[in-house]
Design an enzyme around this catalytic site. Structure first.
Site, PDB file in Angstrom:
ATOM      1  N   HIS A  57      54.726 -40.203  66.654  1.00 50.23           N
ATOM      2  CA  HIS A  57      54.769 -38.621  66.475  1.00 50.23           C
ATOM      3  C   HIS A  57      53.364 -38.682  66.177  1.00 50.23           C
ATOM      4  O   HIS A  57      52.450 -39.754  65.932  1.00 50.23           O
ATOM      5  CB  HIS A  57      55.596 -38.232  65.208  1.00 50.23           C
ATOM      6  CG  HIS A  57      55.291 -38.675  63.698  1.00 50.23           C
ATOM      7  ND1 HIS A  57      55.586 -39.895  63.491  1.00 50.23           N
ATOM      8  CD2 HIS A  57      54.929 -37.970  62.713  1.00 50.23           C
ATOM      9  CE1 HIS A  57      55.433 -40.144  62.356  1.00 50.23           C
ATOM     10  NE2 HIS A  57      54.797 -38.907  61.826  1.00 50.23           N
ATOM     11  N   HIS A  59      51.216 -37.330  63.343  1.00 52.24           N
ATOM     12  CA  HIS A  59      50.561 -37.358  62.443  1.00 52.24           C
ATOM     13  C   HIS A  59      49.279 -38.097  62.162  1.00 52.24           C
ATOM     14  O   HIS A  59      49.418 -39.402  62.830  1.00 52.24           O
ATOM     15  CB  HIS A  59      51.494 -37.394  61.077  1.00 52.24           C
ATOM     16  CG  HIS A  59      52.212 -36.329  61.008  1.00 52.24           C
ATOM     17  ND1 HIS A  59      53.486 -36.204  60.199  1.00 52.24           N
ATOM     18  CD2 HIS A  59      52.296 -34.870  61.315  1.00 52.24           C
ATOM     19  CE1 HIS A  59      54.052 -35.181  60.047  1.00 52.24           C
ATOM     20  NE2 HIS A  59      53.394 -34.252  60.515  1.00 52.24           N
ATOM     21  N   ASP A  61      48.205 -40.352  59.915  1.00 51.87           N
ATOM     22  CA  ASP A  61      48.606 -41.515  59.447  1.00 51.87           C
ATOM     23  C   ASP A  61      49.502 -42.259  60.437  1.00 51.87           C
ATOM     24  O   ASP A  61      49.836 -43.469  60.006  1.00 51.87           O
ATOM     25  CB  ASP A  61      49.108 -41.385  58.162  1.00 51.87           C
ATOM     26  CG  ASP A  61      50.510 -40.723  58.089  1.00 51.87           C
ATOM     27  OD1 ASP A  61      50.813 -39.831  58.901  1.00 51.87           O
ATOM     28  OD2 ASP A  61      51.269 -41.029  56.985  1.00 51.87           O
ATOM     29  N   HIS A  62      49.572 -41.948  61.545  1.00 50.95           N
ATOM     30  CA  HIS A  62      50.032 -42.522  62.586  1.00 50.95           C
ATOM     31  C   HIS A  62      49.514 -42.855  63.950  1.00 50.95           C
ATOM     32  O   HIS A  62      49.717 -43.669  64.698  1.00 50.95           O
ATOM     33  CB  HIS A  62      51.607 -42.042  63.088  1.00 50.95           C
ATOM     34  CG  HIS A  62      52.641 -42.007  61.671  1.00 50.95           C
ATOM     35  ND1 HIS A  62      53.696 -42.758  61.619  1.00 50.95           N
ATOM     36  CD2 HIS A  62      52.478 -41.362  60.804  1.00 50.95           C
ATOM     37  CE1 HIS A  62      54.185 -42.875  60.685  1.00 50.95           C
ATOM     38  NE2 HIS A  62      53.812 -41.919  60.020  1.00 50.95           N
ATOM     39  N   HIS A 115      61.497 -34.359  61.400  1.00 47.26           N
ATOM     40  CA  HIS A 115      60.154 -34.507  60.867  1.00 47.26           C
ATOM     41  C   HIS A 115      59.195 -33.546  61.332  1.00 47.26           C
ATOM     42  O   HIS A 115      58.130 -32.942  60.950  1.00 47.26           O
ATOM     43  CB  HIS A 115      59.883 -36.050  60.688  1.00 47.26           C
ATOM     44  CG  HIS A 115      58.724 -36.237  59.908  1.00 47.26           C
ATOM     45  ND1 HIS A 115      58.443 -35.866  58.545  1.00 47.26           N
ATOM     46  CD2 HIS A 115      57.478 -36.888  60.309  1.00 47.26           C
ATOM     47  CE1 HIS A 115      57.225 -36.331  58.371  1.00 47.26           C
ATOM     48  NE2 HIS A 115      56.563 -36.929  59.100  1.00 47.26           N
ATOM     49  N   ASP A 134      58.910 -41.688  61.111  1.00 50.20           N
ATOM     50  CA  ASP A 134      59.038 -41.108  59.725  1.00 50.20           C
ATOM     51  C   ASP A 134      60.605 -40.349  59.832  1.00 50.20           C
ATOM     52  O   ASP A 134      60.642 -39.549  59.300  1.00 50.20           O
ATOM     53  CB  ASP A 134      58.044 -40.238  59.487  1.00 50.20           C
ATOM     54  CG  ASP A 134      56.662 -40.903  58.984  1.00 50.20           C
ATOM     55  OD1 ASP A 134      56.760 -42.212  58.822  1.00 50.20           O
ATOM     56  OD2 ASP A 134      55.961 -39.931  58.656  1.00 50.20           O
ATOM     57  N   HIS A 172      56.793 -46.407  56.219  1.00 50.49           N
ATOM     58  CA  HIS A 172      56.249 -46.036  54.858  1.00 50.49           C
ATOM     59  C   HIS A 172      57.224 -47.211  53.935  1.00 50.49           C
ATOM     60  O   HIS A 172      58.526 -47.176  54.035  1.00 50.49           O
ATOM     61  CB  HIS A 172      56.326 -44.833  54.355  1.00 50.49           C
ATOM     62  CG  HIS A 172      55.420 -43.867  55.168  1.00 50.49           C
ATOM     63  ND1 HIS A 172      54.229 -43.699  54.676  1.00 50.49           N
ATOM     64  CD2 HIS A 172      55.473 -43.060  56.381  1.00 50.49           C
ATOM     65  CE1 HIS A 172      53.391 -43.137  55.588  1.00 50.49           C
ATOM     66  NE2 HIS A 172      54.398 -42.606  56.501  1.00 50.49           N
TER      67      HIS A 172
END
Length: 256
Positions: A57, A59, A61-62, A115, A134, A172
């Site tokens: 996805h 985001h 942090d990805h 999400h 996530d 995570h």
């Protein structure tokens, strides 16, 4: 047939990246590179050449390392067609039901909104590996930033149909916090309480709790068990629609 060789790379505060190689072709992928530096370091250590970025996805942090890795390695970026406008550097766009071929390995693609609206997951059946970003965590699931409880419950149900032996490579290290919550909504679950004890011991030693297995998640993760009579009773929702039970569980976790 050889399985994927998978290396877990911890980055930032609690992210996990997954660097993997398909032995027969030599193809190398990185799942959800939040940052580029640790990936490049691990590639140097292993003597591998990156060929693919596998995004679940959009985001940051990805995807934060996408463009730097693509610039430095010339790799191909793979992601969701439905979220192509938010995946930096995307080259290959995938939809629900697609088969992503990675050398001799094949990944089935699942659209799993909840999400985010454009979240996808990759199931490499031959390697018993699910890269779920996530959507599913060990003993948890992602917050519903762009989706509804019904969408997320439907997404998690896609995973419930997969073999118990499947390893859950989530993004995570949230497991201990998730376990603390899980026992409050499912206190009679003996398997959950035993797993919580194991998790506490692992984290005391700073040992990762990920990957888990889908078998563990089906038996102990409250977000995967909204149709379970025991969980429903503990929530005061006996006989309720699973979506209602899931929504209540998610709301309680959000304020936990």
């Amino acid at each position: 047939m050889s399985k994927l060789e998978i290396h877990q790379i911890p980055v930032l505060n609690d992210n996990y990246l997954y660097l993997f190689k398909e032995p027969e072709s030599g193809l190398v992928g990185i799942v959800d590179p939040a940052v580029a530096g640790p990936v490049l370091d691990k590639l140097d250590e292993l003597g591998w050449t990156l060929t693919h970025i596998i995004n679940t996805h959009h985001h940051m942090d990805h995807t934060g390392g996408n463009l730097e890795l693509k610039e430095k390695t010339g790799c191909i970026v793979v992601g969701a067609k439905g979220d192509a406008d938010r995946i930096p550097g995307i080259d290959i766009q995938l939809e629900d039901g697609d088969i992503f071929e990675f050398g001799s390995q094949k990944a089935r693609v699942f659209e799993v909104p909840g999400h985010t609206r454009g979240h996808i997951a990759y199931w490499f059946e031959q390697s018993d590996a699910l890269f779920c970003g996530d959507t599913l965590f060990a003993l948890g699931c992602g917050r519903l930033f762009e989706g509804t409880p019904a969408e997320m419950w439907h997404s998690l149900n896609k995973f419930r149909k997969l073999p118990d032996s499947t390893k859950v490579y989530c993004a995570h290290e949230y497991t201990e916090a998730n376990a603390r919550f899980a026992v409050t909504v499912d206190p009679a679950n003996k398997a959950l309480r035993a797993r919580y004890a194991e998790i506490r011991e692992l984290r005391k030693k700073l040992i990762p709790t990920v990957p888990s297995t889908l078998g563990e998640e089906k038996s102990t993760n409250p977000f995967m068990r909204a149709d379970d009579p025991g969980l429903q009773a503990a929530l005061g929702l006996t006989g309720a629609d699973p979506i209602t039970v899931f929504a209540e569980t998610r709301a309680r976790k959000d304020s936990f």
